[in-house]
Scaffold this motif. Sequence first.
Motif, short mmCIF file in Angstrom:
data_model
loop_
_atom_site.label_atom_id
_atom_site.label_comp_id
_atom_site.label_asym_id
_atom_site.label_seq_id
_atom_site.Cartn_x
_atom_site.Cartn_y
_atom_site.Cartn_z
N ASN A 132 -54.00 5.64 19.56
CA ASN A 132 -53.25 5.86 18.29
C ASN A 132 -54.08 6.05 16.94
O ASN A 132 -53.75 6.27 16.08
CB ASN A 132 -52.50 4.59 17.86
N VAL A 137 -57.19 11.91 19.36
CA VAL A 137 -56.69 10.68 19.29
C VAL A 137 -57.00 9.70 20.14
O VAL A 137 -57.13 10.17 21.24
CB VAL A 137 -55.11 10.64 18.95
N ASN A 148 -49.81 10.68 20.09
CA ASN A 148 -49.92 12.11 19.83
C ASN A 148 -50.53 12.88 18.73
O ASN A 148 -50.22 12.57 17.72
CB ASN A 148 -48.31 12.85 20.25
N PRO A 149 -51.65 13.55 19.21
CA PRO A 149 -52.20 14.34 18.21
C PRO A 149 -51.41 15.31 17.24
O PRO A 149 -50.58 15.79 18.08
CB PRO A 149 -53.52 14.80 18.72
N VAL A 150 -51.87 15.50 15.94
CA VAL A 150 -51.04 16.87 15.28
C VAL A 150 -51.80 17.94 15.41
O VAL A 150 -53.00 17.73 15.16
CB VAL A 150 -50.89 16.11 13.92
N LYS A 186 -56.62 7.39 10.18
CA LYS A 186 -55.31 7.87 10.26
C LYS A 186 -54.58 7.54 11.56
O LYS A 186 -55.13 7.73 12.46
CB LYS A 186 -55.20 9.26 10.08
N ARG A 241 -51.40 7.54 14.36
CA ARG A 241 -50.55 8.09 15.31
C ARG A 241 -49.80 7.26 16.03
O ARG A 241 -50.12 6.85 17.24
CB ARG A 241 -50.77 9.43 15.86
N VAL A 256 -56.75 8.42 14.94
CA VAL A 256 -57.13 9.90 14.76
C VAL A 256 -59.08 9.80 14.68
O VAL A 256 -59.34 9.19 13.69
CB VAL A 256 -56.88 10.55 13.78
N GLU A 308 -56.12 17.32 16.18
CA GLU A 308 -56.61 16.01 16.03
C GLU A 308 -56.99 15.54 17.37
O GLU A 308 -56.38 15.94 18.39
CB GLU A 308 -55.36 14.99 15.49
#
Length: 605
Positions: free
Chosen positions: A64, A61, A13-15, A7, A9, A66, A59
């Motif tokens: 970029n 990261v 930035n982690p979600v 996945k 990003r 995850v 998450e």
Amino acid sequence: MSEIEYKIRKDGNPVMFAAESESEPLDTDMVLDEYPYIQEAMYKENYRLKNLLCMVFDEIVFENKVVGFATYDIRDNFEFMMTECYILPEFRGKRLFFDEICKMHLIAPRFGILQPTRNVIELLLDYAFAKYATEDIVVSAIDLYLDPFDVKSDDGEECYGLHAPPSNFYDFSICSTLFIHNDEVFYHSLLNNDCLRGLQRKKLDADYFDNIRKVFSKNCVEFEKLIGELKKELPSNNLGYDVIVGYGEGLSEYMQGMVDENIISYERAVEIREQLIKEYQSGEIDDSNIEERFDMLSLSQEVIIDDFNELKDLVNSGELYDESGISEFLVAVAGDDDKFGNELLNAVSTGNGDEFQDLMFNHLELDEAFLKEILDFDEYAMDYERSVIEIEKELQNKYRLDDANYKGDYPKNYDWEIYTVLHALNYGDNYYDALTGVYFDSLVSLDELTNLLIKSEFIKKDGIIKVDWVNDKSNCPVPYLKRILNNNSLETEGTKDELIKRLVDNNVTLGDSFNITSKGKNHLKKFVWIGYYEHFLYEFDFIDFCRYRETHQGNIKEISLSYLDEHIKLAKESSDEYYLEECLDAKEEILEEADMFLSDLNTLE
């Protein structure tokens, strides 16, 4: 080998996902369905989630991608506890765990880790968040929490539901966080993910606990000093008075920003500002903790309440959110009696439990309407307790082996009741108190049980249980005194002094007194396995275990381990993770503590 579909990003930035409320936590497994490559890696490593629910999923990261996650629970609205953390093997060693700790330490009002594995403690040592205090004891700058549903103490008892304060100590020799209070040592079970690494713990016997107490008693000052030194090295972005409150007349930019973002209302911000100014000027807070105090006031929506009338108005208006329910309770029981309401509010505000209890008991003997309120509340509590018991019985039904394993019917018996009463008598309880140990769960009436014990010559009569109601029982709550009077067909109306006088005037006793006989003590030794069952296998059906024990060979420890192996097989076949975890926990505890426990039981007088 197929390429992993990470996945991505794009902004790096982690979600972070957060639960909507405490009553609707996130299901970590369901969230992880969006990261199948992480699930597959966890499966290959046999990494098992201990905490299936969380309040926050974050998450992790790298470039970029995850590559991992961390989950958090939240206690009292501002304590963030890391409950799980997993990083893909190929991305370990890149200080991602270090970055996650630093981030949460900076953004969370208070941060800690819930029952870390040994591997996590080793990482804290590598990152200089922790240091060795002795050969086995590690001191951590990061707070370590015990799971309230997996707390044990050195007296061998489960401390189910104990919310211990955060600790800063970990013992490598038993792979457990340690919390020491009043010379009592609290610890937790050996964690599954530590077991999977082949880790074992030192024997938890009296020598171990005596040594731990000596180590902490001798080095308490040095340990506290080391904690302070380590905490000073933690990354910090604490905001002081000048930023949080400011020196102007209105709200600071910081607090106005909170209002603009709808985190708190303008009116609430003004209240908090005034409260912070007052506490700062009085020396209750300073620049080191003013941010934490602000977070607590804003996140918990704490309201400063000066008197009972103000509390009553807030409760009746519906504007006060009090998850504990204590505010509504105080208003309900005090009603229009403002004097009583203020006394209760003061006791609660100052944390004076003894004063609160005295106020309640004194009011009980004066106000029958209030007594009805309490009885209604008790009825609700009893309904709740009954529902809990029903759930427990459902679990016990599940933890029962197939009856096909046994030949013939198992006869109805009262071994558990007999053992429980004799055990209490042997340790000095009077017969009335001994019977209370089986009152709710007995399969036989208490009169029948008494006759059975007398007929078997396990007990002998020794007068009556006399009570000094004036001196020994004067602190008993009024409902208890009324129940005794009612059991003796006596009037239950009146003040507490009048009730005690009535008990004295009528020479009320607690019934016949019995002592355990030598035959009863021999029976107790023969059935000492029941004490073993109550300590290690209480989750499992008693009759089911009786059947298994009588149809299998070996000592009690061997039989119980074999019994659990059967249950483990059933749990795996049914893919019941909770059932399997209970079985594994019971087996682990038996392997660690059964020898010492049996040694203690066999010393019965």
